[in-house]
Design a protein around this motif. Structure first.
Motif, PDB file in Angstrom:
ATOM      1  N   ALA A   1       0.833  -1.204   0.000  1.00  0.00           N
ATOM      2  CA  ALA A   1       0.000   0.000   0.000  1.00  0.00           C
ATOM      3  C   ALA A   1       0.868   1.256   0.000  1.00  0.00           C
ATOM      4  N   ALA A   2       1.948   1.251   0.765  1.00  0.00           N
ATOM      5  CA  ALA A   2       2.838   2.416   0.769  1.00  0.00           C
ATOM      6  C   ALA A   2       3.529   2.592  -0.572  1.00  0.00           C
ATOM      7  N   ALA A   3       3.918   1.503  -1.199  1.00  0.00           N
ATOM      8  CA  ALA A   3       4.548   1.590  -2.529  1.00  0.00           C
ATOM      9  C   ALA A   3       3.552   2.102  -3.558  1.00  0.00           C
ATOM     10  N   PHE A   4       2.316   1.632  -3.479  1.00  0.00           N
ATOM     11  CA  PHE A   4       1.283   2.119  -4.410  1.00  0.00           C
ATOM     12  C   PHE A   4       1.032   3.612  -4.204  1.00  0.00           C
ATOM     13  N   ARG A   5       0.965   4.012  -2.959  1.00  0.00           N
ATOM     14  CA  ARG A   5       0.716   5.406  -2.627  1.00  0.00           C
ATOM     15  C   ARG A   5       1.869   6.302  -3.127  1.00  0.00           C
ATOM     16  N   ASN A   6       3.092   5.848  -2.912  1.00  0.00           N
ATOM     17  CA  ASN A   6       4.250   6.627  -3.333  1.00  0.00           C
ATOM     18  C   ASN A   6       4.407   6.671  -4.834  1.00  0.00           C
ATOM     19  N   TYR A   7       3.920   5.677  -5.528  1.00  0.00           N
ATOM     20  CA  TYR A   7       3.990   5.674  -6.993  1.00  0.00           C
ATOM     21  C   TYR A   7       3.177   6.829  -7.559  1.00  0.00           C
ATOM     22  N   TRP A   8       2.032   7.116  -6.966  1.00  0.00           N
ATOM     23  CA  TRP A   8       1.147   8.178  -7.469  1.00  0.00           C
ATOM     24  C   TRP A   8       1.406   9.521  -6.820  1.00  0.00           C
ATOM     25  N   ASP A   9       2.186   9.547  -5.790  1.00  0.00           N
ATOM     26  CA  ASP A   9       2.428  10.790  -5.065  1.00  0.00           C
ATOM     27  C   ASP A   9       3.523  11.623  -5.673  1.00  0.00           C
TER      28      ASP A   9
END
Length: 55
Positions: free
Chosen positions: A47-55
């Motif tokens: 979830a953190a990797a997904f969030r950081n990908y779009w951030d």
């Protein structure tokens, strides 16, 4: 919207990990105890990797 997607990705990963643990328990008649902490922590990392990908 990004928060909801992040939560859904984390829950989906958690569900996949729990399903794998149950499958392993049913098929091999043993629980891989080393995997229990991984099943609980990997969804947070995903979830953190997904969030950081779009951030």
């Amino acid at each position: 919207m990004l928060n909801v997607l992040t939560a859904l990705i984390g829950l989906a990963t958690l569900a996949a990990g729990i399903a794998w643990l149950v499958y392993t328990w049913v098929v091999h008649l043993e629980v891989p105890y080393f995997a229990i902490p991984l099943v609980l922590t990997v969804p947070v990392i995903v979830a953190a990797a997904f969030r950081n990908y779009w951030d």
